[in-house]
Design a protein around this motif. Structure first.
Motif, PDB file in Angstrom:
ATOM      1  N   PRO A 121       0.812  -1.234   0.000  1.00  9.69           N
ATOM      2  CA  PRO A 121       0.000   0.000   0.000  1.00  9.69           C
ATOM      3  C   PRO A 121       0.837   1.272   0.000  1.00  9.69           C
ATOM      4  CG  PRO A 121      -0.897  -1.607   1.548  1.00  9.69           C
ATOM      5  CD  PRO A 121       0.416  -2.159   1.074  1.00  9.69           C
ATOM      6  N   GLU A 122       1.954   1.285   0.721  1.00 14.09           N
ATOM      7  CA  GLU A 122       2.784   2.488   0.774  1.00 14.09           C
ATOM      8  C   GLU A 122       3.420   2.764  -0.582  1.00 14.09           C
ATOM      9  OE1 GLU A 122       4.505   5.672   3.244  1.00 14.09           O
ATOM     10  OE2 GLU A 122       2.739   4.381   3.272  1.00 14.09           O
ATOM     11  N   LEU A 123       3.818   1.733  -1.292  1.00 15.43           N
ATOM     12  CA  LEU A 123       4.399   1.919  -2.620  1.00 15.43           C
ATOM     13  C   LEU A 123       3.375   2.516  -3.577  1.00 15.43           C
ATOM     14  CD1 LEU A 123       7.033   1.425  -4.161  1.00 15.43           C
ATOM     15  CD2 LEU A 123       6.141  -0.812  -4.806  1.00 15.43           C
ATOM     16  N   VAL A 124       2.137   2.054  -3.506  1.00 14.27           N
ATOM     17  CA  VAL A 124       1.075   2.595  -4.356  1.00 14.27           C
ATOM     18  C   VAL A 124       0.773   4.040  -3.971  1.00 14.27           C
ATOM     19  CG1 VAL A 124      -1.355   2.367  -4.986  1.00 14.27           C
ATOM     20  CG2 VAL A 124       0.084   0.328  -4.802  1.00 14.27           C
ATOM     21  N   ARG A 125       0.762   4.315  -2.672  1.00  6.91           N
ATOM     22  CA  ARG A 125       0.428   5.666  -2.201  1.00  6.91           C
ATOM     23  C   ARG A 125       1.451   6.699  -2.670  1.00  6.91           C
ATOM     24  NH1 ARG A 125       1.253   9.298   2.020  1.00  6.91           N
ATOM     25  NH2 ARG A 125       3.042   8.108   2.793  1.00  6.91           N
ATOM     26  N   LEU A 126       2.730   6.344  -2.620  1.00  2.00           N
ATOM     27  CA  LEU A 126       3.779   7.306  -2.929  1.00  2.00           C
ATOM     28  C   LEU A 126       4.178   7.316  -4.404  1.00  2.00           C
ATOM     29  CD1 LEU A 126       6.113   6.729   0.164  1.00  2.00           C
ATOM     30  CD2 LEU A 126       4.495   8.589  -0.199  1.00  2.00           C
ATOM     31  N   VAL A 132       4.002   3.844 -10.795  1.00  2.00           N
ATOM     32  CA  VAL A 132       4.501   2.602 -10.212  1.00  2.00           C
ATOM     33  C   VAL A 132       3.506   1.456 -10.372  1.00  2.00           C
ATOM     34  CG1 VAL A 132       3.607   2.899  -7.865  1.00  2.00           C
ATOM     35  CG2 VAL A 132       5.789   1.737  -8.219  1.00  2.00           C
ATOM     36  N   ARG A 133       2.220   1.744 -10.512  1.00  2.00           N
ATOM     37  CA  ARG A 133       1.219   0.676 -10.667  1.00  2.00           C
ATOM     38  C   ARG A 133       1.423  -0.092 -11.972  1.00  2.00           C
ATOM     39  NH1 ARG A 133      -3.894   1.459  -7.606  1.00  2.00           N
ATOM     40  NH2 ARG A 133      -4.907   0.354  -9.325  1.00  2.00           N
ATOM     41  N   GLU A 134       1.939   0.579 -12.994  1.00  2.00           N
ATOM     42  CA  GLU A 134       2.156  -0.081 -14.276  1.00  2.00           C
ATOM     43  C   GLU A 134       3.629  -0.398 -14.533  1.00  2.00           C
ATOM     44  OE1 GLU A 134       0.740   3.052 -14.095  1.00  2.00           O
ATOM     45  OE2 GLU A 134      -1.313   2.284 -13.931  1.00  2.00           O
ATOM     46  N   ARG A 135       4.506  -0.041 -13.618  1.00  2.00           N
ATOM     47  CA  ARG A 135       5.940  -0.157 -13.873  1.00  2.00           C
ATOM     48  C   ARG A 135       6.385  -1.609 -14.003  1.00  2.00           C
ATOM     49  NH1 ARG A 135       9.921   2.897  -9.840  1.00  2.00           N
ATOM     50  NH2 ARG A 135       8.850   4.656 -10.851  1.00  2.00           N
ATOM     51  N   TYR A 136       5.870  -2.477 -13.173  1.00  2.00           N
ATOM     52  CA  TYR A 136       6.361  -3.855 -13.127  1.00  2.00           C
ATOM     53  C   TYR A 136       5.433  -4.835 -13.852  1.00  2.00           C
ATOM     54  CZ  TYR A 136       8.635  -1.419  -9.295  1.00  2.00           C
ATOM     55  OH  TYR A 136       9.314  -0.488  -8.544  1.00  2.00           O
ATOM     56  N   LEU A 142      -3.014  -5.462  -3.723  1.00  2.00           N
ATOM     57  CA  LEU A 142      -2.151  -4.999  -2.648  1.00  2.00           C
ATOM     58  C   LEU A 142      -1.630  -6.171  -1.825  1.00  2.00           C
ATOM     59  CD1 LEU A 142      -4.207  -1.939  -1.343  1.00  2.00           C
ATOM     60  CD2 LEU A 142      -2.240  -1.900  -2.883  1.00  2.00           C
ATOM     61  N   ILE A 143      -0.406  -6.008  -1.318  1.00  2.00           N
ATOM     62  CA  ILE A 143       0.173  -6.990  -0.404  1.00  2.00           C
ATOM     63  C   ILE A 143      -0.424  -6.761   0.980  1.00  2.00           C
ATOM     64  CG2 ILE A 143       2.303  -7.890   0.586  1.00  2.00           C
ATOM     65  CD1 ILE A 143       3.781  -6.754  -1.828  1.00  2.00           C
ATOM     66  N   ALA A 156       7.354  -4.960  -3.798  1.00  2.00           N
ATOM     67  CA  ALA A 156       6.605  -5.439  -4.957  1.00  2.00           C
ATOM     68  C   ALA A 156       6.920  -6.911  -5.184  1.00  2.00           C
ATOM     69  CB  ALA A 156       6.952  -4.634  -6.205  1.00  2.00           C
ATOM     70  N   TYR A 157       5.880  -7.708  -5.403  1.00  2.00           N
ATOM     71  CA  TYR A 157       6.021  -9.087  -5.861  1.00  2.00           C
ATOM     72  C   TYR A 157       5.626  -9.112  -7.334  1.00  2.00           C
ATOM     73  CZ  TYR A 157       6.694 -11.290  -1.279  1.00  2.00           C
ATOM     74  OH  TYR A 157       7.197 -11.700  -0.069  1.00  2.00           O
ATOM     75  N   VAL A 158       6.518  -9.574  -8.191  1.00  2.00           N
ATOM     76  CA  VAL A 158       6.309  -9.530  -9.634  1.00  2.00           C
ATOM     77  C   VAL A 158       6.519 -10.933 -10.208  1.00  2.00           C
ATOM     78  CG1 VAL A 158       7.040  -8.498 -11.813  1.00  2.00           C
ATOM     79  CG2 VAL A 158       7.147  -7.158  -9.702  1.00  2.00           C
TER      80      VAL A 158
END
Length: 721
Positions: A121-126, A132-136, A142-143, A156-158
């Motif tokens: 959630p913090e990665l999505v928020r910032l 970042v939502r489409e980067r990987y 969400l985790i 991120a789990y990819v």
């Protein structure tokens, strides 16, 4: 005095009643309640830190991959890469399950589909503005909290769109499942717990103890007289302790319970801490409920113990008159101050954890004992001022000087807030200035060229992968391949690109190896020469070299940052990716160090707030004693001005002396720190500003003391006490 349980209860009731009488007693009640609250909150904060570290270790074990033992099968391919948002790095974990029955890692309710990514959630928020939502890959969800070291972890789990061949996946870790401690993500960059506790203890903890000591000595003259009377009646140390406990039990209990409120809120809901932005998982706090309850009881008992220990009565048997601390400063405090300064010097000879602990212990010890040195100097100054006043006929100077000689404890209590405050401000500034030469140069480079030059490192760079990566980039971006050769003289880099890309940077097209121009008109070329080395060479090629060591993407100057597009294409086509601007590794390292500085700022500002409370309480207590004691002067002197003069020489001058002594020590301490560590710089402007703030406060203390004395003089009437 003799007696059983009834006598003990009676002594407790005497103390209970004694603490709720005069205005000074009411001040002491609220001072003890405030100090108890602060001490409880500080001790509980230490337990919460330990709980957070313990909970994070448990989750690291639950989500960490397990190496296959003899006879075990590989059920998972696991690979970690580092990415960043701004200057803060985070982990990107690529996973490929080989067994369809294998449960997903903690925090995921299912495995990501090929080409899909789960984000914290913090990665999505910032990372909204950075795409970042489409980067990987496609955003899968969400985790959950169970898979995060803390609610603010960026992770991120990819799952790659095309699974690697297990037989040829050399850059992947072959795992037998989960359940073994193999830290990654936030845990890799976490500082040891003892460093966090040292920082907390040296700032907020020391300030909390200073506040408690000052609160315990509020109204000490009345308490010392009462203790002397009990001693004259035959009361033992234990009997007097029961009276002290009865007097302080209620405010200590009220304050301790109030100090638990922040922890109760943290156990109920996630709270983002100021400055650091960190959130402690409420699950961690609730798991340590027993330890928190025991710490609360220990904080309450500690307040009672300090109150009893600081109640001094002459037990020599030579006199029934109570011995007041204000009559002299114990000489052992001066020796201890010298020992603490020696410990700071000795810290430079040690290394690692021992050197850090010696430095912190010596610093805290000096802050605690330096006010006693200021008090001794004030006593000597008071003798000089008293003699000067007698010779010059100045009654205010005479009385102020003699009061300073007789009551050095005032300087200890008032000076403590200024000494520790200046020290904390200086340490916050010093730690915040430890940027490092490489990081400073990286910031300068970023200011000149922004993200127009981006470094890319990946495993298995082949011409096919590089071509696929380049096809996914915007057309205005150029791609250079980097070759690396090593020799005794060091590493040498070679930039290879097509003629069009070379001309885009104002470079000549030549298949022969030539050096980068030392006076290139393009700032991007100059920046690459600085970071790759002055002997970097270049050449024009028609195709990507077979095995480039890295890639450089060059974009236009002054336009929108191409970083998001480069990362999105890189994570789609390349493996084990590392992407960043020139010198970004230095900036990430500096940001990692800054996170510890943020904790220092949080604890330091909290400690300064506690010290302001301590200074205010000490001044208020001194006014209550100072005003009535000077009131009889209104009979023998017709001048109201004398109260201001005495207050100036007794309160302002000695406290200002403590400030100047603290400033001198802070200068030595800061310069010593810089010379030993080779990092940071002492800000003279910050120090001068702090002193210029402190000195008017000492003048205000003297002014308020004089006003209080004049008010008390108007109300004073002789009584037979």
């Amino acid at each position: 005095m003799r007696g059983g349980t009834s006598l003990r209860l009676q002594l407790v009731r005497i103390g209970w009643a004694a603490g709720r009488g005069r205005p000074g007693d009411r001040l002491r009640f609220w001072a003890l309640a405030l100090a108890s609250s602060v001490l409880a909150a500080t001790l509980l904060a230490c337990v919460v830190c330990a709980a957070a570290y313990s909970g994070r270790d448990e989750r690291d074990r639950a989500r960490g991959f397990a190496w296959p033992l003899k006879g075990q099968k590989t059920v998972l391919l696991w690979q970690e890469a580092q990415d960043s948002l701004g200057e803060i790095s985070h982990s990107v974990v690529r996973v490929v399950p080989l067994n369809p029955e294998l449960a997903p890692p903690p925090g995921l309710d299912r495995w990501p589909e090929p080409g899909e990514a789960f984000l914290s959630p913090e990665l999505v928020r910032l990372g909204g503005e950075d795409g970042v939502r489409e980067r990987y890959g496609r955003f899968g969800g969400l985790i959950g909290d169970a898979g995060l070291a803390s609610p603010v972890e960026r992770l991120a789990y990819v799952r790659p769109a095309v699974a690697p061949d297990p037989a040829h996946a050399q850059s992947w870790i072959r795992a037998a499942g989960y359940g073994v401690a193999s830290p990654f993500g936030e845990s890799v960059y976490a500082r040891p717990l003892f460093q966090l506790l040292l920082t907390l203890g040296a700032t907020a903890g020391l300030a909390a103890m200073a506040l408690l000591v000052i609160a315990a000595r509020c109204g000490s003259a009345t308490r010392d007289r009462r203790g002397g009377l009990l001693a004259a009646l035959g009361a033992s140390r234990g009997h007097r302790a029961l009276v002290d406990i009865g007097e302080s039990a209620l405010p200590a209990a009220v304050g301790t319970l109030a100090g638990t409120l922040p922890v109760l809120v943290m156990a109920w809901m996630p709270i983002r801490l100021p400055i650091t932005g960190y959130i402690v998982d409420p699950v961690y706090v609730r798991a340590w409920a027993v330890q928190l309850a025991l710490t609360t009881v220990a904080a309450f008992l500690a307040v009672l113990a300090v109150v009893v220990l600081l109640h001094r009565v002459d037990g020599s048997g030579r006199s029934t008159r109570p011995r007041e601390f204000t009559e002299r400063v114990p000489s052992w405090r001066l020796y201890l101050c010298g020992l603490m300064i020696s410990m700071i010097v000795a810290a430079s000879l040690a290394s690692g954890r021992l050197g850090l602990m010696l430095f912190v212990a010596g610093t805290v010890g000096t802050w605690a004992t330096l006010p006693s040195v200021a008090a001794v100097l004030s006593q000597r100054l008071g003798k000089f001022l008293g003699g000067w006043g007698r010779r010059s006929g100045s009654s205010g100077l005479l009385i102020g000087g003699r009061w300073t000689t007789s009551h050095p404890g005032v300087v200890v209590r008032l000076g403590m807030a200024f000494v520790i405050g200046l020290g904390v401000v200086s340490q916050m500034q010093l730690w915040n200035s430890r940027l490092g030469g490489g990081a400073a140069e990286a910031r300068q480079t970023n200011a000149r060229i922004g993200d127009s030059v981006i470094m890319i490192e990946a495993r298995g760079l082949t011409p096919e992968r590089v071509a696929a990566f380049r096809d996914g980039l915007p057309s205005e971006l150029s791609v250079f391949a980097i070759g690396r050769t090593s020799s005794r003289a060091g590493e040498r880099y070679t930039l290879s690109a097509g003629c069009k890309d070379m001309k885009g940077l104002g470079l000549p097209c030549s298949p022969a190896l030539t050096g980068l121009p030392r006076s290139a008109p393009d700032r991007r070329v100059d920046a690459m020469r600085r970071w790759f080395g002055g002997d970097t060479r270049m050449r024009t090629v028609n195709a990507v070299p077979a095995r480039p060591a890295a890639l450089v993407v060059v974009g236009p100057l002054g336009g929108p940052s191409p970083m998001a597009a480069v990362k999105q294409a890189g994570y789609r086509e390349l493996s084990a990716l590392q992407v960043g601007g020139l010198g970004e590794g230095w900036l990430i390292g500096a940001a990692d160090r800054a996170r510890l500085t943020n904790w220092l700022l949080l604890f330091g500002w909290t400690g300064l707030f506690f010290l302001l409370l301590a200074g205010g309480l000490s001044a208020a207590a001194e006014f209550l004693r100072f005003g009535p004691a000077l009131a009889p002067l209104s009979v023998v002197s017709g001048r109201r001005r004398i109260f201001g003069e005495v207050a100036f020489w007794h309160l302002t001058v000695p406290t200002a002396l403590a400030v100047l002594l603290a400033a001198a020590f802070t200068i030595w301490h800061g310069l010593f720190f810089v010379s030993v560590t080779g990092e940071g710089s002492l800000s003279w402007i910050t120090l001068v500003e702090a002193v210029l703030v402190a000195l008017p406060v000492t003048l205000l203390i003297g002014l308020l003391g004089g006003v209080q004395a004049m008010v008390a003089a108007r109300r004073w009437r002789p009584v037979a006490d």
